[in-house]
Design an enzyme around this catalytic site. Sequence first.
Site, PDB file in Angstrom:
ATOM      1  N   ASP A 119      -2.941   5.764  -4.882  1.00 25.27           N
ATOM      2  CA  ASP A 119      -3.817   6.834  -5.371  1.00 25.27           C
ATOM      3  C   ASP A 119      -3.187   7.641  -6.484  1.00 25.27           C
ATOM      4  O   ASP A 119      -3.790   8.605  -6.972  1.00 25.27           O
ATOM      5  CB  ASP A 119      -4.178   7.792  -4.224  1.00 25.27           C
ATOM      6  CG  ASP A 119      -2.977   8.637  -3.773  1.00 25.27           C
ATOM      7  OD1 ASP A 119      -3.108   9.867  -3.662  1.00 25.27           O
ATOM      8  OD2 ASP A 119      -1.895   8.055  -3.536  1.00 25.27           O
ATOM      9  N   PHE A 168       0.823  -1.207   0.000  1.00 19.79           N
ATOM     10  CA  PHE A 168       0.000   0.000   0.000  1.00 19.79           C
ATOM     11  C   PHE A 168       0.859   1.261   0.000  1.00 19.79           C
ATOM     12  O   PHE A 168       1.809   1.368   0.783  1.00 19.79           O
ATOM     13  CB  PHE A 168      -0.889   0.049   1.250  1.00 19.79           C
ATOM     14  CG  PHE A 168      -1.966  -0.989   1.292  1.00 19.79           C
ATOM     15  CD1 PHE A 168      -3.209  -0.750   0.737  1.00 19.79           C
ATOM     16  CD2 PHE A 168      -1.737  -2.208   1.923  1.00 19.79           C
ATOM     17  CE1 PHE A 168      -4.212  -1.704   0.793  1.00 19.79           C
ATOM     18  CE2 PHE A 168      -2.735  -3.171   1.988  1.00 19.79           C
ATOM     19  CZ  PHE A 168      -3.983  -2.913   1.419  1.00 19.79           C
ATOM     20  N   ASP A 169       0.498   2.198  -0.864  1.00 17.84           N
ATOM     21  CA  ASP A 169       0.955   3.563  -0.682  1.00 17.84           C
ATOM     22  C   ASP A 169       0.301   4.074   0.603  1.00 17.84           C
ATOM     23  O   ASP A 169      -0.694   3.501   1.069  1.00 17.84           O
ATOM     24  CB  ASP A 169       0.538   4.405  -1.894  1.00 17.84           C
ATOM     25  CG  ASP A 169       0.869   5.865  -1.721  1.00 17.84           C
ATOM     26  OD1 ASP A 169       2.044   6.180  -1.448  1.00 17.84           O
ATOM     27  OD2 ASP A 169      -0.050   6.698  -1.847  1.00 17.84           O
ATOM     28  N   LEU A 170       0.811   5.146   1.166  1.00 16.10           N
ATOM     29  CA  LEU A 170       0.261   5.649   2.431  1.00 16.10           C
ATOM     30  C   LEU A 170      -0.593   6.899   2.223  1.00 16.10           C
ATOM     31  O   LEU A 170      -1.812   6.862   2.352  1.00 16.10           O
ATOM     32  CB  LEU A 170       1.410   5.932   3.406  1.00 16.10           C
ATOM     33  CG  LEU A 170       1.002   6.380   4.813  1.00 16.10           C
ATOM     34  CD1 LEU A 170       0.156   5.317   5.505  1.00 16.10           C
ATOM     35  CD2 LEU A 170       2.240   6.705   5.641  1.00 16.10           C
ATOM     36  N   ASP A 171       0.049   8.004   1.872  1.00 17.39           N
ATOM     37  CA  ASP A 171      -0.673   9.271   1.725  1.00 17.39           C
ATOM     38  C   ASP A 171      -1.672   9.211   0.573  1.00 17.39           C
ATOM     39  O   ASP A 171      -1.319   8.833  -0.549  1.00 17.39           O
ATOM     40  CB  ASP A 171       0.306  10.410   1.438  1.00 17.39           C
ATOM     41  CG  ASP A 171       1.154  10.756   2.642  1.00 17.39           C
ATOM     42  OD1 ASP A 171       1.177   9.954   3.587  1.00 17.39           O
ATOM     43  OD2 ASP A 171       1.794  11.816   2.641  1.00 17.39           O
TER      44      ASP A 171
END
Length: 215
Positions: A165, A10-13
Amino acid sequence: MNNNIDTVLFDLDGTLIDTNELIVSSYLHTLEHYFPGRFQREDVLPFMGPSLHEVFGNLDSTKVDEMIRTYRKYNISNHDSFVTEFEGVTETIKALHDSGFKLAIVTTKIADVAMMGLRLTGLDRYFNIMIALDDVKNAKPDPEPIYKALDLLGSQPESAMMVGDNHHDVLAGKNAGTKTAGVAWSLKGKEHLATFEPDYMLDEMTDLLPILGVK
């Protein structure tokens, strides 16, 4: 349903935690200091995703480190008043964790600031592995951070999915040979992200569960 996936990165922001307003505010604060009156909110949206070094380097290569320090000081000072998790995130991550999926964070943030967001939202309990900007030479969309996460997890690209995202996330996944999923709540817009052809588009984070065969 994809039964071949046992690892989710997963990306975070902008993916798990909503740092959008914090990032926009941090950019506007910094840019107003160095370029008074030049940048508006819509001007900084393209800066979401690339590393700070890349963004500021394109604006003034002689003041990159100084601008990064100004950005991070403001960002850290205001972090907890801005940051929340997106709807369905904890529910989804807990279900994946409890179902035995191998999980990791792959972010273009530096590690200590990324951990602030994970701890604030309580997501840190589900992630033992995080690859941050200071762990790699080449940030996303280069596949290096994904390869590094997979190596630490003992996973192969063909059994992994990258969720993010930003087109940097989708391209990093494609470059590494993983499946990819984009999130419809991307600040740049679902349509923009769709042009990079992720394998899946999530309207809500919980959409990930049936894709991965989790009930």
